[in-house]
Design a protein around this motif. Structure first.
Motif, mmCIF file in Angstrom:
data_model
loop_
_atom_site.group_PDB
_atom_site.id
_atom_site.type_symbol
_atom_site.label_atom_id
_atom_site.label_comp_id
_atom_site.label_asym_id
_atom_site.label_seq_id
_atom_site.Cartn_x
_atom_site.Cartn_y
_atom_site.Cartn_z
ATOM 1 N N LEU A 1 -4.130 4.530 6.701
ATOM 2 C CA LEU A 1 -3.962 3.110 6.392
ATOM 3 C C LEU A 1 -5.324 2.428 6.304
ATOM 4 C CD1 LEU A 1 -2.306 0.464 6.097
ATOM 5 C CD2 LEU A 1 -2.358 0.307 8.600
ATOM 6 N N THR A 2 -6.174 2.668 7.281
ATOM 7 C CA THR A 2 -7.500 2.054 7.294
ATOM 8 C C THR A 2 -8.291 2.445 6.054
ATOM 9 O OG1 THR A 2 -7.548 2.012 9.720
ATOM 10 C CG2 THR A 2 -9.666 1.879 8.585
ATOM 11 N N LEU A 3 -8.233 3.720 5.672
ATOM 12 C CA LEU A 3 -8.975 4.193 4.507
ATOM 13 C C LEU A 3 -8.441 3.591 3.207
ATOM 14 C CD1 LEU A 3 -9.407 7.966 5.458
ATOM 15 C CD2 LEU A 3 -11.144 6.171 5.540
ATOM 16 N N ALA A 4 -7.147 3.239 3.183
ATOM 17 C CA ALA A 4 -6.539 2.721 1.959
ATOM 18 C C ALA A 4 -6.788 1.233 1.752
ATOM 19 C CB ALA A 4 -5.033 2.981 1.975
ATOM 20 N N ILE B 1 0.853 -1.191 0.000
ATOM 21 C CA ILE B 1 0.000 0.000 0.000
ATOM 22 C C ILE B 1 0.881 1.229 0.000
ATOM 23 C CG2 ILE B 1 -1.654 1.351 1.354
ATOM 24 C CD1 ILE B 1 -2.788 -1.268 2.395
ATOM 25 N N VAL B 2 0.612 2.127 -0.927
ATOM 26 C CA VAL B 2 1.267 3.432 -0.971
ATOM 27 C C VAL B 2 0.143 4.464 -1.016
ATOM 28 C CG1 VAL B 2 2.824 4.972 -2.206
ATOM 29 C CG2 VAL B 2 3.264 2.505 -2.184
ATOM 30 N N GLU B 3 0.074 5.318 -0.016
ATOM 31 C CA GLU B 3 -1.048 6.240 0.101
ATOM 32 C C GLU B 3 -0.556 7.647 0.440
ATOM 33 O OE1 GLU B 3 -5.295 7.028 0.197
ATOM 34 O OE2 GLU B 3 -4.025 5.434 -0.610
ATOM 35 N N PRO B 4 -0.946 8.649 -0.379
ATOM 36 C CA PRO B 4 -0.563 10.026 -0.043
ATOM 37 C C PRO B 4 -1.348 10.522 1.170
ATOM 38 C CG PRO B 4 -2.018 9.998 -1.952
ATOM 39 C CD PRO B 4 -1.708 8.565 -1.630
ATOM 40 N N ILE B 5 -0.729 11.395 1.926
ATOM 41 C CA ILE B 5 -1.359 11.976 3.113
ATOM 42 C C ILE B 5 -1.412 13.484 2.948
ATOM 43 C CG2 ILE B 5 -1.091 12.402 5.604
ATOM 44 C CD1 ILE B 5 0.135 9.631 5.849
#
Length: 198
Positions: free
Chosen positions: A154-157, A97-101
């Motif tokens: 993390l949870t949202l991704a 998982i790679v997620e922008p913040i």
């Protein structure tokens, strides 16, 4: 600034398994770089929180800077490797998982002052700016929990219905879907069959 330590203050750790509190007063005018790496204990807690088989790795690189005076803006990226259970095959598989913040915080707004009679007819000021941006989250006590932010993103991704690569749903054959044949269908079939010995 690299932070591998556990927890933080008690109030923050109660809210999220991953807690890294940062006071707005600690952020210099030029901003602050923060690296977060979750410990094994924190990863286990995050796995339980998100119903995952495991969180194999979790890190985040963040840039925190002042926003509109006494607010904060958090920009960055989280990277995680998680072990999920396929909803089709029930097999476990690993996924990256790679997620922008991107998140903004502002202190709670003060209660509006009572209007005098001479100003009652004046239109109220707009709560949000004209660009339609989402309102900022509340900065409670002048502290933002960066670990809690990473945990939330993390949870949202996570995919709520994870599929193992290559797994596909196979529909049952029509005869398997309705194995019971009605008496009327059986009677019709007998009438259509040629007579024996004919």
């Amino acid at each position: 600034m690299t932070d591998n330590r556990h927890g933080g203050d008690r109030a923050a750790s109660d809210a999220s398994p991953l807690s890294r509190p940062l006071a707005a007063a600690e952020v210099p005018p030029e901003g602050l770089d923060v690296d977060i790496v979750a410990s094994g204990e924190e990863r286990d807690a995050l796995a339980r929180l998100n119903a995952l088989a495991a969180v194999l790795g979790l890190s985040a690189t963040l840039r925190v800077r002042r926003w509109r005076g006494d607010g904060l803006e958090v920009l960055g990226e989280l990277r995680a490797r998680v072990r999920q259970t396929c909803v089709l095959t029930l097999e476990e598989f690993d996924a990256d998982i790679v997620e922008p913040i991107e998140l903004r915080f502002a202190p709670p707004r003060e209660a509006p002052r009572p209007r005098s009679r001479r100003h009652e007819a004046e239109p109220e000021s707009l709560d949000h700016d004209a660009l339609g941006e989402d309102p900022p989250d509340t900065l409670i006590g002048g502290v933002v929990d960066l670990g809690g932010v990473v945990s939330e993103f993390l949870t949202l991704a996570l995919d709520p219905y994870p599929h193992k690569p290559g797994a596909a749903f196979a529909e049952p054959a029509p005869e398997d879907a309705s194995p019971v044949v009605s008496p009327f269908a059986q009677l019709r079939r007998r009438r259509e069959e040629p007579p024996a010995g004919g």
